[in-house]
Design an enzyme around this catalytic site. Structure first.
Site: not given
Ligand code: FAD
Lengths: 81, 382
Positions: B245, B271, B282
């Site tokens: 898992e 955007r 940055q």
């Protein structure tokens, strides 16, 4: 004492039994005392497999096979080493 | 160590991504709000072989190794937006099929594997209890041998797939004393057996399309042939499950992180604020760079586990390291994604908040982050 027994005792002392000072690991019930727990058994098995070039199947990882030093040595003998 | 993808693996990866996009993604939002499991999607996963990845062809599976299974899971995580469904698939594979495959008798394999592979049966495993979570072996569920059969009594909680499961691997104490030394044994229990009661679905923060419930066991009779592995061998089964898992399920999360990054990069280019794309700032581009860094760090850690397992080696430490890193990276990147999307990231419409809610569970299941650190510390000899 056989080399293997000495090596095993050293491993147990150094890696798994730091919190059990003064215990005679050659006779101590290792699982019952908590020296070998669910993680400890995995660490020990990895050591045994690498050190003695053998494969211990997951099916053999039952507490009975690790209950004391003699049981571990018996398991190693069964695995042909 | 060589993780170079073969042509076959690369093709399989592409096929799974295309499959997931085409078959698993429509209606995710609706299913998430109603907490509905996508059974049709689950069966579609079976059809393309995902439910039989590590299972040998003799039982209807694909017989793939660990690395190939991880590639498939990474592709599923990348293509499928329904991470609850992917979680249910992973639960079935690594905590039900794999233990039956590795520890089951031939009769047990014949009885369950072919039907688990086709999705006709759904499975899971039950370890956690109200008073025993991280301390899994302190479980109170007991199995007692009476007149040649085992009688199980106890309560399990947080059991993934329980509301839809046909078969569960139930871990119970079979020794005089509690804990690892006392002996933990695994039992195959069918959910329609007398005395098995599945509680109502539990409401969760995320992975809402993956059903979960409590399981109550009252005088459940289990014949000896339904013991999985040896008496007292439950801890080894559980450890083996966790290695699978911690590698394969978390490969699925790695895929989800890659999809998340692409979504964020696209948004950062589109955007605009203060007259330019936010990706030009940055603060945003470095956040994206860190997300990329986490993915690149996570991948070799995870595939190392798969490679070791394919070589027949144990990977307890490596699996703990990979699980810890991937889960914490997944949560951090999901928080970063919300930040990059700003207020929109907080809104349901954009899916970014769902990814965060889905990610949080990963630092809890398969052993919490603290437990992974404990494992690593033990390997350091502490
Ligand atoms: C989405 C999801 C799916 C799950 N699916 C399953 C399933 O299918 N089957 C199943 O059996 N279980 C399942 N679980 C349960 C999961 O395995 C447990 O939640 C997990 O093991 C933690 O146990 P707990 O919740 O009781 O927390 P606790 O063990 O009570 O832990 C609480 C806090 O204490 C910390 N802590 C505990 N012990 C230590 C320690 N020794 N050192 C340091 N910190 C410690 C933990 O890290 C945690 O922060 C699932 C859980 C989730 C969230």
């Amino acid at each position: 004492m056989s080399d293997r027994k000495t090596e095993l005792l050293e491993f147990l002392q150094k890696e798994l039994a730091q919190d059990h000072p003064g215990v005679d690991l050659s006779t101590e019930p290792l699982v019952e005392s908590g020296i070998i727990d669910s993680l400890g058994i995995m660490k020990l098995v990895q050591f045994l497999e690498q050190r003695y070039q053998l494969k211990i199947g997951d099916q053999d990882l039952v507490p009975d096979n690790f209950e004391n030093l003699d049981a571990i040595l018996r398991l190693l003998a069964e695995k042909g080493r | 160590m060589d993780f170079t993808e073969s042509e076959e693996q690369a093709l399989f990866r592409r096929q799974i991504v295309e499959f997931a996009r085409a078959r698993l993604n429509s209606g995710v939002k609706e299913r998430e709000s109603s907490g509905t499991f996508d059974r049709a999607g689950f069966l579609a996963c079976a059809e393309i072989g995902l439910l039989g990845l590590p299972v040998p062809e003799a039982y209807g599976g694909l017989g793939q190794g660990v690395v190939s299974s991880m590639i498939a899971m990474e592709a599923l995580g990348y293509g499928a937006e329904d991470q609850g469904l992917a979680f249910a698939v992973n639960t079935q594979l690594w905590t039900c099929e794999v233990p039956i495959l590795h520890f089951g008798t031939e009769a047990q394999k014949q009885r369950y594997l072919p039907k688990l592979v086709t999705g006709e049966l759904i499975g899971g495993h039950a370890t956690t209890e109200p008073n025993s979570g991280s301390d899994a072996y302190a479980m109170e569920t007991k199995a007692e041998l009476k007149d040649g059969v085992w009688i199980l009594n106890g309560n399990k909680t947080f059991i993934t797939n329980a509301p839809i499961a046909d078969v569960l691997i139930i871990f119970a104490s079979t020794g005089e004393s509690k804990g690892f030394g006392g002996g933990i044994t695994a039992f195959l229990v069918e959910t329609d057996q007398k005395g098995v009661q599945i509680g109502p679905p539990l409401k969760k923060m995320g992975l809402k399309t993956s059903p979960m419930a409590e399981v109550h066991l009252e005088d459940v009779v289990v014949p000896p042939e339904m013991v999985l592995g040896k008496k007292g061998g439950g801890a080894a089964i559980f450890s083996s499950e966790m290695e699978w898992e911690r590698s394969c399920l978390f490969a699925c999360h790695l895929g989800a992180m890659a999809r998340q990054l692409e979504k964020c990069v696209e948004y950062a280019k589109e955007r605009k604020q203060f007259g330019q794309a936010i990706g030009k700032y940055q603060a945003i581009s470095h956040r994206l760079a860190n997300m990329k860094l986490r993915i690149e760090m996570a991948r070799p850690m995870l595939y190392k586990v798969g490679w070791l397992k394919d070589q027949g080696q144990r990977a307890v430490l490596e699996a703990a390291i990979a699980k810890l890193y991937v889960s914490e990276a997944y949560v951090q990147s999901s928080l970063d994604a919300v930040q990059i999307f700003g207020g929109y990231g907080y809104m349901e419409e954009y899916d970014v908040e769902r990814m965060l809610r889905d990610a949080v569970g990963s630092v809890l299941y398969s052993g919490t982050s603290d437990i992974q650190r404990n494992i690593i510390a033990r390997w350091l000899g502490l």
